[in-house]
Design an enzyme around this catalytic site. Sequence first.
Site, PDB file in Angstrom:
ATOM      1  N   SER A 169      -7.492  64.043  66.345  1.00 20.01           N
ATOM      2  CA  SER A 169      -7.537  65.392  66.943  1.00 20.01           C
ATOM      3  C   SER A 169      -6.765  66.404  66.092  1.00 20.01           C
ATOM      4  O   SER A 169      -7.215  67.548  65.917  1.00 20.01           O
ATOM      5  CB  SER A 169      -7.015  65.382  68.375  1.00 20.01           C
ATOM      6  OG  SER A 169      -5.750  64.766  68.464  1.00 20.01           O
TER       7      SER A 169
ATOM      8  N   HIS B 228      -9.470  56.982  70.394  1.00 19.98           N
ATOM      9  CA  HIS B 228      -8.383  57.984  70.390  1.00 19.98           C
ATOM     10  C   HIS B 228      -8.054  58.322  71.855  1.00 19.98           C
ATOM     11  O   HIS B 228      -7.750  57.435  72.655  1.00 19.98           O
ATOM     12  CB  HIS B 228      -8.851  59.183  69.552  1.00 19.98           C
ATOM     13  CG  HIS B 228      -7.791  60.188  69.216  1.00 19.98           C
ATOM     14  ND1 HIS B 228      -6.445  59.944  69.327  1.00 19.98           N
ATOM     15  CD2 HIS B 228      -7.886  61.482  68.760  1.00 19.98           C
ATOM     16  CE1 HIS B 228      -5.760  61.022  68.954  1.00 19.98           C
ATOM     17  NE2 HIS B 228      -6.614  61.975  68.613  1.00 19.98           N
TER      18      HIS B 228
ATOM     19  N   HIS C 190      -2.496  50.457  67.020  1.00 18.84           N
ATOM     20  CA  HIS C 190      -2.315  51.811  66.484  1.00 18.84           C
ATOM     21  C   HIS C 190      -2.540  51.785  64.980  1.00 18.84           C
ATOM     22  O   HIS C 190      -2.258  50.788  64.319  1.00 18.84           O
ATOM     23  CB  HIS C 190      -0.919  52.356  66.796  1.00 18.84           C
ATOM     24  CG  HIS C 190      -0.866  53.840  66.726  1.00 18.84           C
ATOM     25  ND1 HIS C 190      -0.652  54.504  65.540  1.00 18.84           N
ATOM     26  CD2 HIS C 190      -1.053  54.778  67.683  1.00 18.84           C
ATOM     27  CE1 HIS C 190      -0.680  55.804  65.785  1.00 18.84           C
ATOM     28  NE2 HIS C 190      -0.927  56.008  67.070  1.00 18.84           N
TER      29      HIS C 190
ATOM     30  N   ARG D 199       6.230  56.705  73.509  1.00 17.97           N
ATOM     31  CA  ARG D 199       5.574  57.470  74.586  1.00 17.97           C
ATOM     32  C   ARG D 199       5.210  56.528  75.725  1.00 17.97           C
ATOM     33  O   ARG D 199       5.213  56.903  76.893  1.00 17.97           O
ATOM     34  CB  ARG D 199       4.325  58.187  74.043  1.00 17.97           C
ATOM     35  CG  ARG D 199       4.632  59.159  72.911  1.00 17.97           C
ATOM     36  CD  ARG D 199       3.372  59.687  72.243  1.00 17.97           C
ATOM     37  NE  ARG D 199       2.564  58.626  71.661  1.00 17.97           N
ATOM     38  CZ  ARG D 199       1.361  58.802  71.119  1.00 17.97           C
ATOM     39  NH1 ARG D 199       0.833  60.022  71.079  1.00 17.97           N
ATOM     40  NH2 ARG D 199       0.695  57.781  70.613  1.00 17.97           N
TER      41      ARG D 199
ATOM     42  N   ASP E  50      -1.571  55.495  75.661  1.00 21.02           N
ATOM     43  CA  ASP E  50      -2.642  55.460  76.656  1.00 21.02           C
ATOM     44  C   ASP E  50      -2.562  54.249  77.586  1.00 21.02           C
ATOM     45  O   ASP E  50      -3.229  54.220  78.619  1.00 21.02           O
ATOM     46  CB  ASP E  50      -4.003  55.478  75.946  1.00 21.02           C
ATOM     47  CG  ASP E  50      -4.159  56.725  75.102  1.00 21.02           C
ATOM     48  OD1 ASP E  50      -3.864  57.809  75.612  1.00 21.02           O
ATOM     49  OD2 ASP E  50      -4.558  56.615  73.926  1.00 21.02           O
TER      50      ASP E  50
HETATM   51  N1  HAX Z   1      -8.192  45.203  70.713  1.00 18.82           N
HETATM   52  C1  HAX Z   1      -9.056  44.480  69.978  1.00 18.82           C
HETATM   53  N2  HAX Z   1      -9.167  44.584  68.643  1.00 18.82           N
HETATM   54  C2  HAX Z   1      -8.327  45.431  68.031  1.00 18.82           C
HETATM   55  C3  HAX Z   1      -7.357  46.188  68.727  1.00 18.82           C
HETATM   56  C4  HAX Z   1      -7.334  46.043  70.123  1.00 18.82           C
HETATM   57  N3  HAX Z   1      -6.488  46.761  70.886  1.00 18.82           N
HETATM   58  N4  HAX Z   1      -6.676  46.919  67.839  1.00 18.82           N
HETATM   59  C5  HAX Z   1      -7.193  46.647  66.625  1.00 18.82           C
HETATM   60  N5  HAX Z   1      -8.191  45.753  66.736  1.00 18.82           N
HETATM   61  C6  HAX Z   1      -9.053  45.230  65.685  1.00 18.82           C
HETATM   62  C7  HAX Z   1      -9.800  46.354  65.015  1.00 18.82           C
HETATM   63  O1  HAX Z   1     -10.934  46.729  65.773  1.00 18.82           O
HETATM   64  C8  HAX Z   1     -10.115  45.745  63.660  1.00 18.82           C
HETATM   65  O2  HAX Z   1     -11.177  44.860  63.860  1.00 18.82           O
HETATM   66  P1  HAX Z   1     -12.316  44.643  62.707  1.00 18.82           P
HETATM   67  O3  HAX Z   1     -11.561  44.171  61.495  1.00 18.82           O
HETATM   68  O4  HAX Z   1     -13.224  43.620  63.308  1.00 18.82           O
HETATM   69  O5  HAX Z   1     -12.947  45.982  62.496  1.00 18.82           O
HETATM   70  C9  HAX Z   1      -8.862  44.922  63.368  1.00 18.82           C
HETATM   71  O6  HAX Z   1      -8.256  44.656  64.653  1.00 18.82           O
HETATM   72  C10 HAX Z   1      -7.837  45.619  62.492  1.00 18.82           C
HETATM   73  O7  HAX Z   1      -7.545  46.852  63.069  1.00 18.82           O
HETATM   74  P2  HAX Z   1      -6.121  47.558  62.819  1.00 18.82           P
HETATM   75  O8  HAX Z   1      -5.990  47.813  61.371  1.00 18.82           O
HETATM   76  O9  HAX Z   1      -5.046  46.798  63.510  1.00 18.82           O
HETATM   77  O10 HAX Z   1      -6.288  48.900  63.644  1.00 18.82           O
HETATM   78  P3  HAX Z   1      -6.997  50.264  63.192  1.00 18.82           P
HETATM   79  O11 HAX Z   1      -5.984  51.087  62.483  1.00 18.82           O
HETATM   80  O12 HAX Z   1      -8.279  50.017  62.513  1.00 18.82           O
HETATM   81  O13 HAX Z   1      -7.346  50.911  64.594  1.00 18.82           O
HETATM   82  C11 HAX Z   1      -6.937  51.563  66.826  1.00 18.82           C
HETATM   83  C12 HAX Z   1      -6.334  51.463  65.421  1.00 18.82           C
HETATM   84  C13 HAX Z   1      -5.972  52.353  67.688  1.00 18.82           C
HETATM   85  C14 HAX Z   1      -8.255  52.319  66.740  1.00 18.82           C
HETATM   86  C15 HAX Z   1      -7.140  50.139  67.381  1.00 18.82           C
HETATM   87  O14 HAX Z   1      -5.893  49.502  67.500  1.00 18.82           O
HETATM   88  C16 HAX Z   1      -7.865  50.122  68.717  1.00 18.82           C
HETATM   89  O15 HAX Z   1      -9.086  50.157  68.734  1.00 18.82           O
HETATM   90  N6  HAX Z   1      -7.111  50.090  69.865  1.00 18.82           N
HETATM   91  C17 HAX Z   1      -7.713  50.154  71.185  1.00 18.82           C
HETATM   92  C18 HAX Z   1      -8.112  51.596  71.538  1.00 18.82           C
HETATM   93  C19 HAX Z   1      -6.886  52.450  71.769  1.00 18.82           C
HETATM   94  O16 HAX Z   1      -5.966  52.098  72.502  1.00 18.82           O
HETATM   95  N7  HAX Z   1      -6.883  53.647  71.170  1.00 18.82           N
HETATM   96  C20 HAX Z   1      -5.784  54.618  71.347  1.00 18.82           C
HETATM   97  C21 HAX Z   1      -4.856  54.673  70.142  1.00 18.82           C
HETATM   98  C22 HAX Z   1      -3.736  55.670  70.298  1.00 18.82           C
HETATM   99  C23 HAX Z   1      -4.280  57.066  70.338  1.00 18.82           C
HETATM  100  O17 HAX Z   1      -4.829  57.600  69.411  1.00 18.82           O
HETATM  101  N8  HAX Z   1      -4.230  57.645  71.490  1.00 18.82           N
HETATM  102  O18 HAX Z   1      -4.878  58.778  71.704  1.00 18.82           O
END
Ligand code: HAX
Length: 442
Positions: A241, A271, A318, A327, A376
Amino acid sequence: MDSLKDKFAAKSGPVSAEVKALIKEKGDFKLGEYTVAQVYQGMKGMIGMVTETSKLDPEEGIRFRGYTIPELREKLPKAKGGTEPLPEGIFHLMLLGELPTQEEVLSLGNNWARRAIVPKHVFDVLDELPASTHPMTQFVIAILAMQTESLFAAAYKKGINKKEYWDYVYEDSMNLIARLPRVAAYIYRRKYKNGVHIEPDHKLDWAANLAHMLGYEDLDMKRLMRLYMTIHVDHEGGNVSAHATHLVGSALSDPYLAFAAGMTGLAGPLHGLANQEVLSWIMELREELGGGLPTEKQIEDYIKKTLADGKVVPGYGHAVLRKTDPRFAAQQDFYTRYIRPLGKDDLCEIVQMVYKVAPPILEGTGKIKNPWPNVDAHSGVLLNHYGMVEHEFYTVLFGVSRALGVLSSLIWDRALGHPLERPGSITTEGIKKKIAAAEAKA
Ligand code: HAX
């Protein structure tokens, strides 16, 4: 007279000159070299922009102009008899880099109250949308409908000196921030409360007035809203964002257009929409088990099933953080301080249980870099506790708060004269050629 603006003008001039000198004298200084993995995987860890308002440390979490969340909960001015910071204060801090006095916070609140009138056509536009439209889509549409009011766009059309950009961006940003609570409340009351709207009460502070317009008069909900609106404001510049707002703003799209872009990013489930997803995930878990409190083993099985189904566990992980999000901790503290002593809340208790059970399972996958909860994971159950059960609306509240961070950054972007953002890209073929050339040399 707008003293905040005068102070910003006095501050931004010297900083802008300092940055220009830094670029001239040290512009060739190497900040690092990046890997193929970083190029393919979302530019993680690359320093690619300057954001003045906050800085995220992977181990410690966010600091706003050097202050942690626990420090700000203590130091920022509070409402009369209140215990949580007024978000007006964190905006002042992000914009000027200084903690505000009680008086400055009051003056800023009054300033926003004077700007808070939303043009009627914005409500007319919202009224035309099918009620089923997701609240975040409605929020973005309303922000775009308000773009008719952009002073920056009008001034640019007439022709203005570059040095004046920040002034108009400041005015648009202040107007937007002042009006967003009314817009959010309108969306909520229209979709969930039969269109029975509540007029603002400008005797209340910005966050308490938002709670009031949403229909929550409870002092506890007002206290939660002040904390919620403070902790969601900013998370340095690279999150979707903030980056989207910064990027679109760099084309000199006005703050309404730039902020709408940021909000379309916040509406993604990886996000800001994760706050809605967490609640849905917990409710589904409860439903599957027939209600009540699950056991730790049942939560463990549910997490494993989520992973086996190829889904993410929402609220965990994250892109930058590698520890429990402060947070999350602030909201956990809110629960233990204000809610639990009056009686346990089942959903809040489930969040605490997931916090115990999930990290080792996520860590055990061997690929998730951060097995800890983010902001979140906790926010929805607190809102739900005070009666806001409409999960789809939660991200709009996140968006209202996020405006304070991304718009104060946008004002700085224009004050510092940041140019159009236009990073380079490369093809896979190009990467392969570079690797082959390096290997042939070795
Ligand atoms: N559940 C399952 N799998 C997860 C995960 C979770 N909570 N977090 C990461 N992974 C997976 C990723 O999807 C990725 O899988 P692939 O290799 O198969 O693509 C792998 O683990 C490595 O990911 P990472 O490097 O640890 O994490 P990223 O930086 O790629 O992604 C995310 C960060 C926040 C998007 C990720 O942790 C996620 O999807 N979390 C769940 C959704 C979430 O809570 N989002 C909010 C984040 C905070 C925010 O922005 N708030 O607004």
